[in-house]
Design a protein around this motif. Sequence first.
Motif, PDB file in Angstrom:
ATOM      1  N   UNK A 243       7.156  20.565  57.922  1.00 29.30           N
ATOM      2  CA  UNK A 243       6.780  19.981  59.362  1.00 29.30           C
ATOM      3  C   UNK A 243       8.391  19.923  60.291  1.00 29.30           C
ATOM      4  N   UNK A 244       8.305  20.393  61.493  1.00 25.24           N
ATOM      5  CA  UNK A 244       8.823  20.461  62.502  1.00 25.24           C
ATOM      6  C   UNK A 244       8.247  19.851  63.732  1.00 25.24           C
ATOM      7  N   UNK A 245       8.848  18.139  63.706  1.00 23.32           N
ATOM      8  CA  UNK A 245       8.042  17.635  65.021  1.00 23.32           C
ATOM      9  C   UNK A 245       9.210  17.100  66.052  1.00 23.32           C
ATOM     10  N   UNK A 246       8.959  16.907  67.763  1.00 25.62           N
ATOM     11  CA  UNK A 246       9.904  16.455  68.536  1.00 25.62           C
ATOM     12  C   UNK A 246       8.992  15.527  69.036  1.00 25.62           C
ATOM     13  N   UNK A 247       9.230  14.649  69.621  1.00 25.08           N
ATOM     14  CA  UNK A 247       8.336  13.762  70.562  1.00 25.08           C
ATOM     15  C   UNK A 247       9.556  12.116  71.113  1.00 25.08           C
TER      16      UNK A 247
ATOM     17  N   UNK B 131       3.694  14.545  47.468  1.00 21.58           N
ATOM     18  CA  UNK B 131       4.673  14.465  48.063  1.00 21.58           C
ATOM     19  C   UNK B 131       4.960  14.677  49.574  1.00 21.58           C
ATOM     20  N   UNK B 132       5.762  14.167  50.182  1.00 21.01           N
ATOM     21  CA  UNK B 132       5.674  13.632  51.494  1.00 21.01           C
ATOM     22  C   UNK B 132       7.284  12.851  52.033  1.00 21.01           C
ATOM     23  N   UNK B 133       8.070  13.660  52.185  1.00 23.08           N
ATOM     24  CA  UNK B 133       9.254  12.807  52.531  1.00 23.08           C
ATOM     25  C   UNK B 133       9.831  13.629  53.934  1.00 23.08           C
ATOM     26  N   UNK B 134      10.375  12.903  54.738  1.00 20.44           N
ATOM     27  CA  UNK B 134      11.124  13.478  56.217  1.00 20.44           C
ATOM     28  C   UNK B 134      13.127  12.972  56.407  1.00 20.44           C
ATOM     29  N   UNK B 135      12.960  13.669  57.217  1.00 23.83           N
ATOM     30  CA  UNK B 135      14.427  13.983  57.658  1.00 23.83           C
ATOM     31  C   UNK B 135      14.794  14.174  58.628  1.00 23.83           C
TER      32      UNK B 135
ATOM     33  N   UNK C  38      13.579  14.031  66.309  1.00 21.48           N
ATOM     34  CA  UNK C  38      13.683  15.390  65.994  1.00 21.48           C
ATOM     35  C   UNK C  38      13.289  15.132  64.748  1.00 21.48           C
ATOM     36  N   UNK C  39      11.756  15.607  63.484  1.00 22.58           N
ATOM     37  CA  UNK C  39      11.710  14.907  62.887  1.00 22.58           C
ATOM     38  C   UNK C  39      11.503  16.138  62.035  1.00 22.58           C
ATOM     39  N   UNK C  40      11.766  16.748  60.583  1.00 25.61           N
ATOM     40  CA  UNK C  40      11.334  17.665  59.993  1.00 25.61           C
ATOM     41  C   UNK C  40      10.908  16.986  58.105  1.00 25.61           C
ATOM     42  N   UNK C  41      10.247  18.010  57.367  1.00 25.90           N
ATOM     43  CA  UNK C  41      10.372  16.943  56.371  1.00 25.90           C
ATOM     44  C   UNK C  41       9.291  18.102  55.975  1.00 25.90           C
TER      45      UNK C  41
END
Length: 161
Positions: free
Chosen positions: A76-80, A120-124, A93-96
Amino acid sequence: MGFNPELQPAPQLEFAFAMRLSFGQRMKMGVQPSGFMRGYTGVTGGEVSGPKLNGTVVPHSGGDWPAYWPNGAVEFSAQYILKADDGTHIVIKNRGFRFASPEVTARMERLDPVDPSEYYMRLSPFFEAPAGPHDWMNRTVFVGTANRQADHSIFRFWQVV
Protein backbone atom coordinates in the motif's frame (compact mmCIF):
# COMPACT_ATOMS: atom_id res chain seq x y z
CA MET A 1 36.38 -4.74 22.12
CA GLY A 2 33.04 -6.30 21.17
CA PHE A 3 29.63 -5.10 20.27
CA ASN A 4 26.80 -5.95 22.67
CA PRO A 5 23.40 -5.61 20.94
CA GLU A 6 21.55 -6.10 24.25
CA LEU A 7 22.70 -2.78 25.74
CA GLN A 8 19.98 -0.79 23.97
CA PRO A 9 16.45 -1.38 25.33
CA ALA A 10 13.69 -2.27 22.89
CA PRO A 11 11.42 0.61 21.84
CA GLN A 12 8.03 0.82 23.51
CA LEU A 13 4.70 1.58 21.86
CA GLU A 14 2.05 4.02 23.05
CA PHE A 15 -1.42 4.03 21.48
CA ALA A 16 -1.98 7.33 19.63
CA PHE A 17 -5.28 7.10 17.72
CA ALA A 18 -7.54 5.04 15.50
CA MET A 19 -8.98 5.98 12.16
CA ARG A 20 -12.04 4.72 10.31
CA LEU A 21 -11.38 5.36 6.64
CA SER A 22 -14.15 5.15 4.02
CA PHE A 23 -13.34 4.29 0.42
CA GLY A 24 -14.90 4.72 -2.97
CA GLN A 25 -14.83 2.12 -5.70
CA ARG A 26 -11.77 -0.10 -5.80
CA MET A 27 -10.10 -0.28 -9.20
CA LYS A 28 -7.44 -2.54 -10.68
CA MET A 29 -5.60 -1.29 -13.75
CA GLY A 30 -3.93 -4.43 -15.00
CA VAL A 31 -0.50 -5.98 -14.75
CA GLN A 32 2.34 -3.49 -15.06
CA PRO A 33 5.71 -4.14 -16.80
CA SER A 34 7.23 -4.76 -13.34
CA GLY A 35 4.93 -7.77 -12.87
CA PHE A 36 2.50 -6.43 -10.28
CA MET A 37 -1.04 -5.17 -10.79
CA ARG A 38 -1.68 -1.53 -9.92
CA GLY A 39 -4.86 -0.43 -8.18
CA TYR A 40 -6.48 2.73 -6.89
CA THR A 41 -9.04 3.44 -4.19
CA GLY A 42 -10.14 6.99 -3.41
CA VAL A 43 -10.75 8.14 0.15
CA THR A 44 -14.32 9.37 0.64
CA GLY A 45 -14.01 10.41 4.30
CA GLY A 46 -13.65 9.06 7.78
CA GLU A 47 -13.03 9.88 11.40
CA VAL A 48 -10.02 9.98 13.72
CA SER A 49 -10.32 9.28 17.44
CA GLY A 50 -7.84 8.71 20.23
CA PRO A 51 -5.82 10.12 23.07
CA LYS A 52 -3.36 11.95 20.78
CA LEU A 53 -5.53 13.08 17.83
CA ASN A 54 -9.23 13.57 17.04
CA GLY A 55 -10.80 14.81 13.84
CA THR A 56 -11.93 13.72 10.41
CA VAL A 57 -10.52 12.47 7.12
CA VAL A 58 -11.03 15.14 4.45
CA PRO A 59 -13.28 13.60 1.77
CA HIS A 60 -11.71 13.12 -1.67
CA SER A 61 -8.32 14.43 -0.47
CA GLY A 62 -6.37 11.47 -1.81
CA GLY A 63 -6.32 7.73 -1.92
CA ASP A 64 -4.39 4.51 -1.96
CA TRP A 65 -2.36 3.14 -4.88
CA PRO A 66 -1.89 -0.55 -4.01
CA ALA A 67 0.49 -2.84 -5.87
CA TYR A 68 -0.76 -6.43 -6.03
CA TRP A 69 2.32 -8.67 -6.09
CA PRO A 70 2.37 -11.99 -7.97
CA ASN A 71 2.97 -13.82 -4.66
CA GLY A 72 -0.33 -12.52 -3.23
CA ALA A 73 1.08 -9.68 -1.10
CA VAL A 74 -0.37 -6.20 -1.43
CA GLU A 75 1.87 -3.16 -0.97
CA PHE A 76 0.00 0.00 0.00
CA SER A 77 1.04 3.55 -0.73
CA ALA A 78 -1.59 6.08 0.35
CA GLN A 79 -1.76 9.82 0.86
CA TYR A 80 -4.66 11.95 2.04
CA ILE A 81 -5.49 14.76 4.48
CA LEU A 82 -6.71 14.67 8.07
CA LYS A 83 -8.44 17.61 9.71
CA ALA A 84 -7.89 17.78 13.47
CA ASP A 85 -10.71 19.01 15.73
CA ASP A 86 -8.89 22.35 16.06
CA GLY A 87 -9.00 22.83 12.25
CA THR A 88 -5.37 21.89 11.54
CA HIS A 89 -4.84 20.04 8.26
CA ILE A 90 -2.36 17.15 8.50
CA VAL A 91 -1.10 15.13 5.53
CA ILE A 92 -0.72 11.41 6.14
CA LYS A 93 1.53 9.33 3.92
CA ASN A 94 0.82 5.73 4.78
CA ARG A 95 2.70 2.68 3.52
CA GLY A 96 2.12 -0.90 4.41
CA PHE A 97 1.76 -4.55 3.48
CA ARG A 98 -1.00 -7.11 3.56
CA PHE A 99 -0.49 -10.83 3.11
CA ALA A 100 -2.92 -13.72 3.47
CA SER A 101 -3.38 -17.28 2.32
CA PRO A 102 -4.85 -17.69 -1.20
CA GLU A 103 -8.19 -18.71 0.36
CA VAL A 104 -8.39 -15.61 2.57
CA THR A 105 -7.22 -13.38 -0.28
CA ALA A 106 -10.04 -14.74 -2.49
CA ARG A 107 -12.58 -13.92 0.23
CA MET A 108 -11.16 -10.41 0.57
CA GLU A 109 -11.32 -9.90 -3.20
CA ARG A 110 -15.04 -10.83 -3.08
CA LEU A 111 -15.37 -8.25 -0.25
CA ASP A 112 -16.54 -10.98 2.13
CA PRO A 113 -16.04 -10.27 5.85
CA VAL A 114 -12.64 -11.52 7.03
CA ASP A 115 -11.38 -11.37 10.60
CA PRO A 116 -8.07 -9.44 10.89
CA SER A 117 -6.51 -12.44 12.66
CA GLU A 118 -6.64 -14.27 9.31
CA TYR A 119 -4.18 -11.95 7.55
CA TYR A 120 -1.09 -9.82 8.17
CA MET A 121 -1.60 -6.10 7.54
CA ARG A 122 0.82 -3.59 9.04
CA LEU A 123 1.31 0.10 8.36
CA SER A 124 4.10 2.63 8.61
CA PRO A 125 2.68 6.16 8.36
CA PHE A 126 4.36 9.50 8.57
CA PHE A 127 2.77 12.90 8.86
CA GLU A 128 3.22 16.47 7.67
CA ALA A 129 1.70 18.92 10.16
CA PRO A 130 2.23 22.68 10.25
CA ALA A 131 3.91 24.38 13.20
CA GLY A 132 1.63 24.28 16.20
CA PRO A 133 -0.03 21.73 18.46
CA HIS A 134 0.38 18.79 16.06
CA ASP A 135 3.93 19.31 14.79
CA TRP A 136 5.13 16.58 17.22
CA MET A 137 3.78 14.15 14.60
CA ASN A 138 6.46 15.31 12.12
CA ARG A 139 9.23 13.97 14.33
CA THR A 140 7.58 10.81 15.64
CA VAL A 141 7.76 7.25 14.30
CA PHE A 142 4.44 5.41 14.12
CA VAL A 143 3.39 1.84 13.36
CA GLY A 144 -0.09 0.58 12.73
CA THR A 145 -2.45 -2.30 12.16
CA ALA A 146 -5.47 -2.52 9.88
CA ASN A 147 -8.83 -4.19 9.76
CA ARG A 148 -10.05 -4.17 6.15
CA GLN A 149 -13.77 -4.28 5.43
CA ALA A 150 -15.75 -4.07 2.17
CA ASP A 151 -16.21 -0.28 2.17
CA HIS A 152 -13.87 0.93 4.91
CA SER A 153 -10.81 0.08 6.96
CA ILE A 154 -10.01 0.69 10.59
CA PHE A 155 -6.41 1.67 11.25
CA ARG A 156 -4.88 1.77 14.73
CA PHE A 157 -1.65 3.71 15.21
CA TRP A 158 0.95 3.56 17.97
CA GLN A 159 3.78 6.01 18.46
CA VAL A 160 7.20 4.51 19.08
CA VAL A 161 8.52 5.98 22.34
